[in-house]
Design a protein around this motif. Structure first.
Motif, PDB file in Angstrom:
ATOM      1  N   ALA A   2      18.797   3.106  -9.363  1.00  0.00           N
ATOM      2  CA  ALA A   2      18.620   1.718  -8.925  1.00  0.00           C
ATOM      3  C   ALA A   2      17.764   1.635  -7.663  1.00  0.00           C
ATOM      4  O   ALA A   2      16.971   0.713  -7.505  1.00  0.00           O
ATOM      5  CB  ALA A   2      19.978   1.065  -8.685  1.00  0.00           C
ATOM      6  N   ALA A   3      17.918   2.604  -6.767  1.00  0.00           N
ATOM      7  CA  ALA A   3      17.120   2.594  -5.537  1.00  0.00           C
ATOM      8  C   ALA A   3      15.649   2.883  -5.826  1.00  0.00           C
ATOM      9  O   ALA A   3      14.765   2.374  -5.130  1.00  0.00           O
ATOM     10  CB  ALA A   3      17.670   3.617  -4.552  1.00  0.00           C
ATOM     11  N   GLY A   4      15.374   3.663  -6.845  1.00  0.00           N
ATOM     12  CA  GLY A   4      13.987   3.975  -7.187  1.00  0.00           C
ATOM     13  C   GLY A   4      13.316   2.918  -8.041  1.00  0.00           C
ATOM     14  O   GLY A   4      12.088   2.866  -8.132  1.00  0.00           O
ATOM     15  N   ALA A   5      14.097   2.055  -8.653  1.00  0.00           N
ATOM     16  CA  ALA A   5      13.545   1.044  -9.558  1.00  0.00           C
ATOM     17  C   ALA A   5      12.591   0.064  -8.872  1.00  0.00           C
ATOM     18  O   ALA A   5      11.546  -0.263  -9.438  1.00  0.00           O
ATOM     19  CB  ALA A   5      14.669   0.293 -10.267  1.00  0.00           C
ATOM     20  N   PRO A   6      12.890  -0.436  -7.664  1.00  0.00           N
ATOM     21  CA  PRO A   6      11.965  -1.397  -7.047  1.00  0.00           C
ATOM     22  C   PRO A   6      10.591  -0.834  -6.715  1.00  0.00           C
ATOM     23  O   PRO A   6       9.670  -1.590  -6.429  1.00  0.00           O
ATOM     24  CB  PRO A   6      12.692  -1.825  -5.768  1.00  0.00           C
ATOM     25  CG  PRO A   6      14.117  -1.613  -6.058  1.00  0.00           C
ATOM     26  CD  PRO A   6      14.162  -0.399  -6.939  1.00  0.00           C
ATOM     27  N   MET A   7      10.425   0.493  -6.768  1.00  0.00           N
ATOM     28  CA  MET A   7       9.096   1.066  -6.518  1.00  0.00           C
ATOM     29  C   MET A   7       8.098   0.621  -7.589  1.00  0.00           C
ATOM     30  O   MET A   7       6.903   0.583  -7.340  1.00  0.00           O
ATOM     31  CB  MET A   7       9.180   2.589  -6.489  1.00  0.00           C
ATOM     32  CG  MET A   7       9.937   3.146  -5.300  1.00  0.00           C
ATOM     33  SD  MET A   7       9.095   2.852  -3.754  1.00  0.00           S
ATOM     34  CE  MET A   7       7.763   4.016  -3.900  1.00  0.00           C
ATOM     35  N   GLY A   8       8.574   0.277  -8.754  1.00  0.00           N
ATOM     36  CA  GLY A   8       7.692  -0.156  -9.827  1.00  0.00           C
ATOM     37  C   GLY A   8       7.647  -1.664  -9.978  1.00  0.00           C
ATOM     38  O   GLY A   8       7.608  -2.182 -11.084  1.00  0.00           O
ATOM     39  N   LYS A  37       0.825  -1.208   0.000  1.00  0.00           N
ATOM     40  CA  LYS A  37       0.000   0.000   0.000  1.00  0.00           C
ATOM     41  C   LYS A  37       0.860   1.259   0.000  1.00  0.00           C
ATOM     42  O   LYS A  37       0.548   2.227  -0.698  1.00  0.00           O
ATOM     43  CB  LYS A  37      -0.938   0.001   1.214  1.00  0.00           C
ATOM     44  CG  LYS A  37      -2.051  -1.019   1.112  1.00  0.00           C
ATOM     45  CD  LYS A  37      -2.907  -1.043   2.358  1.00  0.00           C
ATOM     46  CE  LYS A  37      -3.942  -2.148   2.268  1.00  0.00           C
ATOM     47  NZ  LYS A  37      -4.716  -2.272   3.508  1.00  0.00           N
ATOM     48  N   ALA A  38       1.940   1.247   0.771  1.00  0.00           N
ATOM     49  CA  ALA A  38       2.822   2.416   0.837  1.00  0.00           C
ATOM     50  C   ALA A  38       3.475   2.682  -0.514  1.00  0.00           C
ATOM     51  O   ALA A  38       3.567   3.841  -0.943  1.00  0.00           O
ATOM     52  CB  ALA A  38       3.889   2.213   1.908  1.00  0.00           C
ATOM     53  N   THR A  39       3.908   1.637  -1.214  1.00  0.00           N
ATOM     54  CA  THR A  39       4.528   1.864  -2.526  1.00  0.00           C
ATOM     55  C   THR A  39       3.503   2.349  -3.539  1.00  0.00           C
ATOM     56  O   THR A  39       3.835   3.140  -4.419  1.00  0.00           O
ATOM     57  CB  THR A  39       5.220   0.592  -3.051  1.00  0.00           C
ATOM     58  OG1 THR A  39       4.295  -0.492  -3.055  1.00  0.00           O
ATOM     59  CG2 THR A  39       6.428   0.241  -2.224  1.00  0.00           C
ATOM     60  N   MET A  40       2.263   1.902  -3.406  1.00  0.00           N
ATOM     61  CA  MET A  40       1.220   2.402  -4.312  1.00  0.00           C
ATOM     62  C   MET A  40       0.947   3.880  -4.057  1.00  0.00           C
ATOM     63  O   MET A  40       0.806   4.666  -4.992  1.00  0.00           O
ATOM     64  CB  MET A  40      -0.067   1.591  -4.152  1.00  0.00           C
ATOM     65  CG  MET A  40       0.102   0.154  -4.537  1.00  0.00           C
ATOM     66  SD  MET A  40      -0.883  -0.499  -5.847  1.00  0.00           S
ATOM     67  CE  MET A  40      -2.288   0.440  -6.020  1.00  0.00           C
ATOM     68  N   VAL A  41       0.892   4.276  -2.797  1.00  0.00           N
ATOM     69  CA  VAL A  41       0.648   5.686  -2.466  1.00  0.00           C
ATOM     70  C   VAL A  41       1.829   6.543  -2.902  1.00  0.00           C
ATOM     71  O   VAL A  41       1.649   7.608  -3.502  1.00  0.00           O
ATOM     72  CB  VAL A  41       0.367   5.852  -0.951  1.00  0.00           C
ATOM     73  CG1 VAL A  41       0.383   7.307  -0.546  1.00  0.00           C
ATOM     74  CG2 VAL A  41      -0.969   5.218  -0.597  1.00  0.00           C
ATOM     75  N   LEU A  42       3.058   6.097  -2.640  1.00  0.00           N
ATOM     76  CA  LEU A  42       4.239   6.861  -3.038  1.00  0.00           C
ATOM     77  C   LEU A  42       4.367   6.949  -4.556  1.00  0.00           C
ATOM     78  O   LEU A  42       4.898   7.926  -5.079  1.00  0.00           O
ATOM     79  CB  LEU A  42       5.504   6.242  -2.446  1.00  0.00           C
ATOM     80  CG  LEU A  42       5.684   6.423  -0.949  1.00  0.00           C
ATOM     81  CD1 LEU A  42       6.891   5.642  -0.461  1.00  0.00           C
ATOM     82  CD2 LEU A  42       5.811   7.888  -0.589  1.00  0.00           C
ATOM     83  N   GLY A  43       3.868   5.945  -5.251  1.00  0.00           N
ATOM     84  CA  GLY A  43       3.914   5.952  -6.706  1.00  0.00           C
ATOM     85  C   GLY A  43       2.991   6.981  -7.335  1.00  0.00           C
ATOM     86  O   GLY A  43       3.119   7.303  -8.517  1.00  0.00           O
ATOM     87  N   MET A  44       2.044   7.499  -6.551  1.00  0.00           N
ATOM     88  CA  MET A  44       1.119   8.499  -7.082  1.00  0.00           C
ATOM     89  C   MET A  44       1.763   9.875  -7.211  1.00  0.00           C
ATOM     90  O   MET A  44       1.275  10.719  -7.942  1.00  0.00           O
ATOM     91  CB  MET A  44      -0.118   8.604  -6.190  1.00  0.00           C
ATOM     92  CG  MET A  44      -0.992   7.376  -6.237  1.00  0.00           C
ATOM     93  SD  MET A  44      -2.583   7.558  -5.413  1.00  0.00           S
ATOM     94  CE  MET A  44      -2.166   8.096  -3.800  1.00  0.00           C
ATOM     95  N   PHE A  45       2.854  10.095  -6.509  1.00  0.00           N
ATOM     96  CA  PHE A  45       3.509  11.396  -6.526  1.00  0.00           C
ATOM     97  C   PHE A  45       4.638  11.387  -7.552  1.00  0.00           C
ATOM     98  O   PHE A  45       5.384  10.426  -7.649  1.00  0.00           O
ATOM     99  CB  PHE A  45       4.069  11.741  -5.143  1.00  0.00           C
ATOM    100  CG  PHE A  45       3.010  11.834  -4.085  1.00  0.00           C
ATOM    101  CD1 PHE A  45       2.174  12.937  -4.019  1.00  0.00           C
ATOM    102  CD2 PHE A  45       2.833  10.803  -3.181  1.00  0.00           C
ATOM    103  CE1 PHE A  45       1.196  13.016  -3.054  1.00  0.00           C
ATOM    104  CE2 PHE A  45       1.846  10.875  -2.208  1.00  0.00           C
ATOM    105  CZ  PHE A  45       1.026  11.981  -2.144  1.00  0.00           C
ATOM    106  N   PRO A  46       4.787  12.461  -8.298  1.00  0.00           N
ATOM    107  CA  PRO A  46       5.888  12.521  -9.268  1.00  0.00           C
ATOM    108  C   PRO A  46       7.238  12.519  -8.561  1.00  0.00           C
ATOM    109  O   PRO A  46       7.382  13.050  -7.460  1.00  0.00           O
ATOM    110  CB  PRO A  46       5.664  13.827 -10.017  1.00  0.00           C
ATOM    111  CG  PRO A  46       4.503  14.489  -9.398  1.00  0.00           C
ATOM    112  CD  PRO A  46       3.943  13.632  -8.330  1.00  0.00           C
TER     113      PRO A  46
END
Length: 181
Positions: A99-105, A61-70
């Motif tokens: 690389a650190a931002g890649a796992p968010m997707g 859920k946290a990664t989905m919410v964080l993914g909503m922000f540019p």
């Protein structure tokens, strides 16, 4: 008439622009973040798909919410962190951020791992395979298509990004192609 002279000049004449250097920098950053980002994303997706643990649903859920922000909303924080770690004007700093931002997707990859039947994993475990062996010898070969997709997206994002390299790279010799052009 058509000719390749302009391309030859682009890669040989460095008096005005050092395009070959920018191209090498971009290739280095894109390849490094592709390898590291793909590795981290596949591990994250596999863990979220195959294992159940207490923080699994809140993390999803946290990664989905964080993914909503540019991503550019956090540029000030990224700049401050990179300054504190001494990674301003370093291509490795760019690789680490991408690389650190890649796992968010990871959600697309998790969906792919969800389609692989868990019965295969259970059969391997009955035969004496460890979790690592199940991942490396069974699930990884079956997931080649999603690995290729992940690698391509992890490569193209740094290749075409302008904002982050412009923020972190101050020296002209360290520019990527997008910043240099």
């Amino acid at each position: 008439t058509y000719s390749m002279d302009t391309f030859r000049k682009l890669f040989t004449d460095t008096s005005l622009y050092n395009y070959p250097r920018w191209f090498k920098n971009t290739l280095y950053v894109a390849a490094g973040s592709c390898i590291l980002g793909t590795f981290l994303t596949i591990l994250t997706a596999y863990t979220m798909s195959r294992f159940t643990f207490r923080a699994r649903k809140p993390l999803m859920k946290a990664t989905m919410v964080l993914g909503m922000f540019p991503s550019f909303m956090g540029m000030t924080a990224v700049y401050l962190l990179m300054t504190q770690f001494g990674l301003i004007n370093r291509l490795t700093g760019l690789i680490l951020i991408y690389a650190a931002g890649a796992p968010m997707g990871y959600l697309t990859q998790k969906g792919f791992f969800d389609t692989i039947p868990k019965a295969i994993d259970e059969a391997a475990k009955i035969d004496g395979a460890t979790n690592m062996q199940v991942f490396l010898k069974i699930n990884l070969p079956l997931s080649r298509p999603i690995i290729v997709y992940t690698a391509l997206t992890s490569f193209t994002w740094p290749w075409s990004d302008f904002i982050l390299p412009k923020l972190l790279l101050k020296e002209k010799d360290l520019y990527t192609v997008a910043v240099g052009l």
